[in-house]
Design a protein around this motif. Structure first.
Motif, mmCIF file in Angstrom:
data_model
loop_
_atom_site.group_PDB
_atom_site.id
_atom_site.type_symbol
_atom_site.label_atom_id
_atom_site.label_comp_id
_atom_site.label_asym_id
_atom_site.label_seq_id
_atom_site.Cartn_x
_atom_site.Cartn_y
_atom_site.Cartn_z
ATOM 1 N N VAL A 1 7.291 17.774 7.243
ATOM 2 C CA VAL A 1 6.886 17.666 5.843
ATOM 3 C C VAL A 1 5.513 18.315 5.681
ATOM 4 N N GLU B 1 3.646 7.950 1.696
ATOM 5 C CA GLU B 1 4.269 7.211 2.802
ATOM 6 C C GLU B 1 5.692 6.790 2.452
ATOM 7 N N TRP C 1 12.946 9.807 2.754
ATOM 8 C CA TRP C 1 13.616 11.049 3.152
ATOM 9 C C TRP C 1 14.193 10.940 4.565
ATOM 10 N N ILE D 1 8.139 9.834 2.426
ATOM 11 C CA ILE D 1 8.497 10.323 3.762
ATOM 12 C C ILE D 1 9.524 9.398 4.408
ATOM 13 N N ILE E 1 3.671 16.403 10.380
ATOM 14 C CA ILE E 1 3.041 16.481 9.060
ATOM 15 C C ILE E 1 2.137 17.705 9.031
ATOM 16 N N LEU F 1 8.347 13.523 13.975
ATOM 17 C CA LEU F 1 7.905 13.737 12.593
ATOM 18 C C LEU F 1 6.618 14.558 12.639
ATOM 19 N N TYR G 1 17.136 14.617 2.841
ATOM 20 C CA TYR G 1 16.535 15.540 3.809
ATOM 21 C C TYR G 1 17.192 16.912 3.748
ATOM 22 N N ILE H 1 4.501 16.686 -2.044
ATOM 23 C CA ILE H 1 4.965 16.702 -0.663
ATOM 24 C C ILE H 1 6.302 17.418 -0.630
ATOM 25 N N VAL I 1 9.630 18.976 2.071
ATOM 26 C CA VAL I 1 10.276 19.186 3.364
ATOM 27 C C VAL I 1 10.277 20.691 3.623
#
Length: 667
Positions: A548, A564, A570, A567, A592, A590, A577, A518, A520
């Motif tokens: 993300v 989860e 962050w 995220i 995704i 947010l 971040y 994952i 950012v």
């Protein structure tokens, strides 16, 4: 003037706001493309489609069925050309091509005769069985295969595998019978793989595993040839390193167990063969010398062995170990049909060995065929190649041949000799046939040490240190598979080495596909593209929006909770971040990016539901960008789309623009 200016600014502001609203409406309408696609095919349908694609042959433009309106003669020729691809080579065949093929075939035979004999001894068989294998399989393969360059015959790796695996069977059955039966089963498996279009299965053996396997097999081949090189009488049949070293040490301690003359002859001609190979690579005009060097070595060493052994005729044992009588003359590929055994006590083990050797044989042969076909600008049909290999091995098992496959060294000789078609294979096979018929008596005094030297000269070509170094630099997990295969074969057995390499390769696939990858992401300056802020430090964060990207192919029970947690961590950790960059962010959205996510299970959906609840409790709205077909289908079935207010967008840029525009309208 001031009032007029103020009015124009208000009009411009309203126009800008109206454009933002129109953009939002356009974006939302495009979101319906994502939200309302047709249902994806069900799992049974996917399986059925995959099976049909793999098992059913794809139509070819020049097949017999597509020429129904053509004259019978053309249809018949098309049928036989499809059955025997070599016929296509004769359409533009001429005297020049025949000359090239004939000379290439003679060169191949000069190179193949000693190599076939040497590989037969490596398989713990009499040398004539290597010559048998150099006759029937190449003839059948030349008629059936799609390759124009591959040269068929007994291979060193196959020979080593055959002997090492069969000799683990402690059964009161003649060794030759076991060899022919294993060859028969290997052929059956190869035909099945080809007819059911399962040639793709060999792709599951990664290149790194093959590199490690071949290197260890080469070491095992070299160690086994020490028996012939030193003239050792009692030597282990195992290929494991410690077993060979122990047997070697025991023989050296017993001076009468080996003969120095054998080592002198074998080592001298080994140096000669390697030197001619070096000259051939250094000076292209002398490449012919490296091709004839093995045959010259046999002739000269046989004369030397004859002289020594005749002078020492009063001694009970010959001072130089020689081959002795070789069956030839009238015994040209005798039938071995009656030697096949199907005893229930041993047939299961023979099937297992046949399957292993079939896969290794296919892997090497297809790799050789593809490599040399690409050099001449054409392609091969892998499934047809596999069927051809299987048929020739089945017929070979009935005519006193053992496992045959594509030979890299002989194919290279064929290519360098200027071969044009598979006729060179036919010429080679017929020349070997004549040698077996008329010249076997001259091989009586051929030293065993010279056959060992010929096999040892091929060992360096199987050890690719440059490739191993490249694997280490590029991918450490691939190198682990390479090392696992190498040490497994070297210290245990070929089966264990392959199992270790394949296991590591599959473990790599599983770990890579489910690890919580994952990142950012931020907008790249001056573009509508988004990238990882760590990979692109210049990427810009969008105020109030946290974006993300899920890099894993699956969001499942193995990684969903970790995704989860990461995220949420962050979003509460400003430094995490911003990755050390200064800045304050109060998040309202947010997003995704699910473009890399190909599938999701119920645990993954549950974690998204939990994440949405946590975000909603903090006043943060969750949105999904660019979900794949199966992902959005499952999210809709789980009512997750309605839980996030239908905030699903076609792309990240549309999701960001919608979030920013919504904030502006709200203000």
């Amino acid at each position: 003037m001031c009032r007029s200016s103020s009015n124009s600014e208000m009009v411009a502001s309203k126009k800008s706001t109206l454009e933002e609203v129109l953009d939002i409406e356009t974006s939302m309408s495009r979101s319906q493309w994502v939200l309302n696609p047709p249902d994806p095919p069900s799992l049974p349908r996917q399986v059925l489609d995959n099976v049909k694609d793999i098992l059913l042959p794809h139509p070819q433009p020049n097949t017999f069925s597509s020429m129904r309106n053509q004259p019978f003669s053309k249809r018949a020729f098309a049928f036989f050309q499809n059955l025997f691809p070599i016929l296509a080579s004769f359409q533009n065949y001429n005297a020049q091509k025949l000359k090239c093929d004939f000379m290439a075939g003679l060169t191949l035979a000069i190179f193949a005769v000693p190599q076939c004999m040497g590989n037969a001894t490596l398989a713990q068989l009499s040398p004539e069985y290597g010559l048998y294998t150099g006759i029937v399989p190449p003839l059948i393969y030349a008629l059936l295969a799609s390759s124009r360059e591959t040269v068929i015959g007994p291979g060193s790796v196959d020979s080593l595998l055959l002997s090492s695996m069969i000799q683990t069977l402690k059964v009161p059955i003649e060794y030759n019978q076991l060899v022919f039966t294993v060859t028969f089963f290997a052929g059956i498996f190869q035909v099945a793989f080809g007819l059911f279009r399962l040639g793709f299965l060999v792709e599951y053996i990664s290149q790194s595993t093959i590199v490690g396997f071949l290197a260890a097999a080469a070491v095992g081949i070299g160690l086994q040839q020490l028996k012939g090189l030193f003239g050792i009488v009692n030597f282990t049949n195992k290929t494991a390193l410690f077993s060979v070293l122990k047997s070697l040490w025991t023989s050296f301690r017993n001076q009468s167990a080996w003969h120095p003359y054998n080592f002198v002859i074998g080592f001298s001609f080994l140096c000669f063969i390697l030197f001619t190979r070096f000259l051939g690579k250094r000076y292209k005009k002398l490449i012919w010398l490296s091709h004839v060097a093995p045959l010259l070595s046999i002739i000269v060493s046989s004369i030397i062995a004859y002289k020594i052994n005749v002078d020492e005729a009063h001694v009970k044992d010959y001072r130089v170990e020689v081959l002795g009588p070789i069956k030839g003359g009238g015994s040209l590929n005798p039938s071995s049909f009656n030697q096949l055994i199907f005893d229930t006590k041993v047939v299961g083990h023979l099937i297992r060995i046949g399957l292993t050797i079939a896969i290794i044989s296919i892997t090497g042969s297809i790799a050789v065929g593809r490599s040399f076909a690409s050099l001449k600008g054409h392609s091969i049909d892998p499934n047809r190649e596999v069927v051809s290999l299987g048929i020739m091995n089945i017929v070979g098992s009935l005519t006193s041949c053992y496992i045959a496959s594509g030979s890299l060294s002989r194919t290279a000789v064929n290519y360098n000799a200027g071969s044009e078609t598979m006729v060179s294979n036919i010429v080679m096979a017929l020349t070997v046939l004549l040698s077996l018929k008329f010249l076997t008596g001259l091989l009586y005094f051929t030293p065993k040490a010279i056959l060992a030297a010929i096999i040892l000269s091929a060992v360096p070509g199987l050890i690719d240190l440059n490739k191993a170094s490249e694997i280490w630099k590029v991918d450490k997990m691939d190198f682990l598979a390479c090392a696992g295969a190498f040490f497994g074969v070297l210290f245990a057995s070929a089966e264990i080495g392959l199992a270790v390499g394949i296991t590591v390769s599959f473990a790599k696939i599983i770990v890579t596909s489910i690890q919580p990858a994952i990142a950012v992401i931020g907008r790249l300056p001056g573009t509508d593209s988004f990238g990882d802020v760590q990979q692109y430090p210049m990427a810009l964060n969008t105020p109030g929006v946290f974006i993300v990207s899920l890099k894993s192919a699956w969001l499942c029970f193995a990684n969903a909770n970790l995704v989860e947690e990461r995220i949420e961590r962050w979003m509460t950790d400003e430094k995490a971040y911003n990755h050390g960059r200064p800045g304050q962010n109060t998040f309202h959205h947010l997003i995704i990016d699910a473009s890399s996510l190909t599938n999701i299970d119920t645990t993954g959906i549950a974690c998204l539901v939990e994440l949405n609840k946590n975000m909603a409790s903090r006043g943060i709205k969750l949105a999904i960008a660019n979900p794949r077909w199966h992902v959005i289908h499952k999210l809709r079935l789980a009512n997750f789309v309605s839980k996030i207010g239908g905030r699903v967008f076609l792309s990240v840029v549309e999701a960001v623009d919608a979030c920013v525009a919504t904030k502006m309208v709200a203000v």
